[in-house]
Structures are given as C-alpha cells and as structure tokens.
Design a protein around this motif. Structure first.
Motif, PDB file in Angstrom:
ATOM      1  N   TYR B  35      62.643  23.695  28.070  1.00  0.00           N
ATOM      2  CA  TYR B  35      63.888  22.779  29.042  1.00  0.00           C
ATOM      3  C   TYR B  35      64.374  21.652  28.736  1.00  0.00           C
ATOM      4  O   TYR B  35      63.469  20.936  28.041  1.00  0.00           O
ATOM      5  CB  TYR B  35      61.860  22.931  29.752  1.00  0.00           C
ATOM      6  N   LEU B  90      61.997  20.078  26.746  1.00  0.00           N
ATOM      7  CA  LEU B  90      60.309  20.346  26.266  1.00  0.00           C
ATOM      8  C   LEU B  90      60.383  21.284  25.908  1.00  0.00           C
ATOM      9  O   LEU B  90      61.373  22.102  26.253  1.00  0.00           O
ATOM     10  CB  LEU B  90      59.828  20.023  27.797  1.00  0.00           C
ATOM     11  N   PHE B 106      52.767  22.989  27.343  1.00  0.00           N
ATOM     12  CA  PHE B 106      54.011  21.897  26.320  1.00  0.00           C
ATOM     13  C   PHE B 106      53.730  21.537  25.119  1.00  0.00           C
ATOM     14  O   PHE B 106      53.345  21.013  25.515  1.00  0.00           O
ATOM     15  CB  PHE B 106      54.258  21.358  27.509  1.00  0.00           C
ATOM     16  N   GLY B 107      54.513  21.071  25.060  1.00  0.00           N
ATOM     17  CA  GLY B 107      55.182  19.861  23.998  1.00  0.00           C
ATOM     18  C   GLY B 107      55.261  18.624  25.228  1.00  0.00           C
ATOM     19  O   GLY B 107      54.722  18.406  25.300  1.00  0.00           O
TER      20      GLY B 107
END
Lengths: 113, 115
Positions: B35, B90, B106-107
C-alpha cells in the motif's frame, strides 16, 4: 474514487470526552474492519464486523456496522491520551478476493490532558 | 510474536532511479500486500499476491511492479522513481481467506522521498 469516506478527518479533544467517528460508502461491504495506527507504526486491527446491525464493544470502544452494510461508526467513551492515533476503517467488497481491503480516508484523533 | 519487517524506515532517492522496497513476513501467510499512504487518502492498494509468483494489480499499480519469488518475501519495485511517488509505503500480510475476512498484519512502513 474513494469508496470509503471517513468523518471527521481530524479531531482534537480533551481527556474524558466522548467522540464518534463515521465511515460511509455507497457500496455494500460483506464485512468491515477498524484499524488504529500510531506514529511510526503500521495499522493494527481493532475489530471485524460481519453482520448488518452488529455492535461490538472493546472496553471503551463501541463499533457498529450499519443495517445495510454500507456504513460503520466507532464511538469512544471517556477518551484517554492513549487513544491518540489514526483510525482507519476498511471494507471487503466481496468481489471474490476476500482478503482484499478498501481503506477509508482516515480520522486523526488527538486526546490531550 | 507475528512480524512483518520492511528493509528500510527511511529512503531518499533521485528522480529516475530504480528503487527496491523489500518486505518479509514470518507467519507463513499466503497473502501479501503493498500500500501507499498519503494524508487524507488513507491506504491505497498498489499490488497484492496470494501465492508465490502470483500477483494482482490493486487500485494504483501504474509506475510500480512487484516480485514474489519466495512465500515470505514480497518486493515492490519503482522502475523509474518520480517525485509523485514520494509517500509512505506499507507492506502487509494475511492468511488466504476462504470467505472470512482475516486480519492484515502490517510492517512499520518505509518513508520514501524522491528528489
């Protein structure tokens, strides 16, 4: 075209106040999630709602999925500074790829002492 | 503890450079996503992958490509970086769904600046 609109975009309140964040769409979602993102971190899941009219509570947070599954709201009671962050709703359009999410525009919440 | 890691937290590149953003997950998830996040626009899906060597375009794939040679690794490539690709990127992963909507992990994000 943004499919999920959130309001308000920004919210600054004092500790102890109540607030509601809205997530609206013209599309029907099979399910919807709310995430919170803190500075320097990725979003973290708060809740998933799947049934129209469903209400879920997570301590001081209350989540509602609209009857028509086109909208959702997040209500926080007695906000605390730890609630500060970016709140994102995300919906699954049920196009056959059930893992693909459409994210809302986000609501940035700041809670001050 | 589940983990999604991204190769860099901050990156500064020049216009026209080729840029690689790497993402690794340790949860054996089938799905991986890239994203970009811009103020007032939320998260917009660039590409996703549901299996090794498989990829699907998201909502804004123009100017990007991806590679998934191993299950745990998903790379985002900017073939020729432009200033309008300055953004927060992301990466996320999730289980492959059979109908239920699973959580995406998520990272921490990579803030890319293209000058």
């Amino acid at each position: 075209t943004q499919l999920l609109e959130q309001s308000p975009q920004f919210l600054s309140i004092q500790e102890g106040e109540n607030l509601t964040v809205y997530c609206n769409s013209s599309s029907v979602f099979s399910s919807l999630q709310w995430y919170r993102q803190e500075p320097g971190e990725g979003p973290v899941l708060l809740v998933t709602v799947v049934t129209g009219g469903e209400v879920k509570k997570l301590k001081r947070l209350t989540f509602q999925f609209g009857d028509a599954r086109k909208d959702s709201s997040l209500h926080i009671t007695a906000a605390q500074p730890g609630d500060t962050g970016l709140y994102l709703c995300a919906g699954d359009l049920d196009t056959g790829t059930a893992s693909k999410l459409t994210f809302g525009t986000g609501t940035r919440l700041q809670v001050t002492l | 503890d589940v983990k999604v890691t991204q190769s860099s937290r901050y990156l500064v590149k020049r216009t026209g450079e080729k840029v690689f953003l790497e993402c690794v997950q340790d949860m054996d998830h089938e799905n991986m996503f890239w994203y970009r996040q811009d103020p007032g626009l939320g998260l917009r899906l660039i590409y996703f992958s549901y299996d090794v060597k498989m990829k699907e375009k998201g909502d804004i794939p123009e100017g990007y490509s991806v590679s998934r040679e191993k299950k745990e690794r998903f790379s985002l490539i900017l073939e020729s970086a432009s200033t309008n690709q300055t953004s927060m990127y992301l990466c996320a992963s999730s289980l492959l769904s059979s109908g239920a909507l699973y959580e995406q992990y998520f990272g921490p994000g990579t803030r890319l600046t293209v000058t």
